[in-house]
Design an enzyme around this catalytic site. Structure first.
Site, PDB file in Angstrom:
ATOM      1  N   SER A  75       0.823  -1.214   0.000  1.00  0.00           N
ATOM      2  CA  SER A  75       0.000   0.000   0.000  1.00  0.00           C
ATOM      3  C   SER A  75       0.855   1.262   0.000  1.00  0.00           C
ATOM      4  CB  SER A  75      -0.910   0.023   1.235  1.00  0.00           C
ATOM      5  OG  SER A  75      -1.690  -1.140   1.285  1.00  0.00           O
TER       6      SER A  75
HETATM    7  N1  SAH Z   1      -1.025  -4.790   3.951  1.00  0.00           N
HETATM    8  C1  SAH Z   1      -0.298  -5.113   2.756  1.00  0.00           C
HETATM    9  C2  SAH Z   1      -1.094  -4.728   1.532  1.00  0.00           C
HETATM   10  C3  SAH Z   1      -1.132  -5.850   0.570  1.00  0.00           C
HETATM   11  S1  SAH Z   1      -2.287  -5.726  -0.749  1.00  0.00           S
HETATM   12  C4  SAH Z   1       1.091  -4.520   2.772  1.00  0.00           C
HETATM   13  O1  SAH Z   1       1.409  -3.756   3.698  1.00  0.00           O
HETATM   14  O2  SAH Z   1       1.895  -4.839   1.903  1.00  0.00           O
HETATM   15  C5  SAH Z   1      -3.611  -6.703  -0.132  1.00  0.00           C
HETATM   16  C6  SAH Z   1      -3.317  -8.125   0.215  1.00  0.00           C
HETATM   17  O3  SAH Z   1      -4.544  -8.715   0.625  1.00  0.00           O
HETATM   18  C7  SAH Z   1      -2.784  -8.999  -0.916  1.00  0.00           C
HETATM   19  O4  SAH Z   1      -1.585  -9.588  -0.531  1.00  0.00           O
HETATM   20  C8  SAH Z   1      -3.882 -10.027  -1.134  1.00  0.00           C
HETATM   21  O5  SAH Z   1      -3.399 -11.305  -1.500  1.00  0.00           O
HETATM   22  C9  SAH Z   1      -4.535 -10.060   0.232  1.00  0.00           C
HETATM   23  N2  SAH Z   1      -5.897 -10.573   0.251  1.00  0.00           N
HETATM   24  C10 SAH Z   1      -6.905 -10.361  -0.649  1.00  0.00           C
HETATM   25  N3  SAH Z   1      -8.014 -11.034  -0.262  1.00  0.00           N
HETATM   26  C11 SAH Z   1      -7.704 -11.665   0.896  1.00  0.00           C
HETATM   27  C12 SAH Z   1      -8.424 -12.518   1.785  1.00  0.00           C
HETATM   28  N4  SAH Z   1      -9.696 -12.861   1.572  1.00  0.00           N
HETATM   29  N5  SAH Z   1      -7.787 -12.979   2.887  1.00  0.00           N
HETATM   30  C13 SAH Z   1      -6.493 -12.661   3.134  1.00  0.00           C
HETATM   31  N6  SAH Z   1      -5.759 -11.869   2.331  1.00  0.00           N
HETATM   32  C14 SAH Z   1      -6.352 -11.366   1.234  1.00  0.00           C
END
Ligand code: SAH
Length: 225
Positions: A75
């Site tokens: 993010s």
């Molecule tokens: N907080 C992260 C942002 C990653 S983007 C950071 O600091 O890098 C969002 C993430 O959510 C992705 O890795 C994606 O695979 C995950 N995601 C999407 N749907 C999900 C679900 N149902 N359960 C767990 N993770 C999920």
């Protein structure tokens, strides 16, 4: 108490990944309205370039989301800062993150001294995130699962942060919130999303506030290796 980071000089790096560029990012976040010094300090301390591929390291201190593989992104720093700032408002102790991704948001929460649980649906991303968190000496508990079911075993949580967007808030996650706890999540489809804060009151009712327009990858069902 802020845990001390275990950083090797070579891991901290030089040039575009130095403390100076990190300080500049913090100033930019301050100008963009982030006021909580604890959050700004966490971002000043954490080497964000270690959470992205080496080829992208020089861009790690721009205020922008970056690809982390599997069509996912780390993010934007402003979004991490704002969500964390909101989450800290009710002095949480135990928090759940849905969507570990690179592990950066979890690291920010851990360095603030919170007890952090995080769930990621893509096994490969979770393995990389765990390795980074371990190398930095940060204690974060994580699980490979569909985070839309939360992590009931360790609940209720004082704070829940969802880092992928769903058309509506997930009721199961609201259930796993403690009274007085708050959930911060992007809500909406690919066209338009807003950051929403939900507070759970003593009588079980909830109070919802829309905070800002945001852009997140979608919250998906099931798991992948
Ligand atoms: N907080 C992260 C942002 C990653 S983007 C950071 O600091 O890098 C969002 C993430 O959510 C992705 O890795 C994606 O695979 C995950 N995601 C999407 N749907 C999900 C679900 N149902 N359960 C767990 N993770 C999920």
């Amino acid at each position: 108490m802020t845990p001390r980071l275990r950083l090797q000089p070579e891991a901290v790096g030089m040039g575009m990944t130095s403390q100076r560029v990190r300080d500049r990012l913090v100033e930019r976040l301050r100008e963009a309205g982030i006021v909580d010094e604890r959050v700004l300090n966490a971002i000043r301390t954490l080497p964000r370039h270690l959470f992205v591929d080496e080829a992208l390291a020089t861009r790690a201190y721009e205020d922008t989301a970056l690809p982390i593989g599997h069509s996912q992104t780390i993010s934007q720093p402003w979004v991490v800062a704002r969500m964390t700032e909101v989450l800290l408002e009710n002095s949480p102790k135990k928090v759940l993150e849905v969507g570990t991704g690179s592990g950066y948001q979890a690291a920010v929460l851990a360095i603030l001294g919170l007890e952090v649980y995080t769930v990621e649906r893509i096994g490969d991303l979770l393995r990389q995130a765990r390795k980074r968190l371990r190398q930095l000496g940060l204690n974060v508990r994580s699980k490979h699962d569909d985070g839309r079911i939360g992590w009931a075993e360790h609940g209720p949580y004082d704070g829940i942060i969802v880092t992928a967007a769903a058309p509506a808030l997930v009721p199961v996650l609201v259930e796993q919130l403690a009274v007085g706890g708050q959930l911060v999540a992007p809500v909406g489809g690919s066209g338009s999303q807003s950051l929403v804060r939900l507070v759970k009151r003593a009588d079980g009712s909830v109070e919802e506030t829309t905070l800002a327009p945001v852009v997140f990858v979608p919250l998906l069902s099931g798991t992948l290796d």
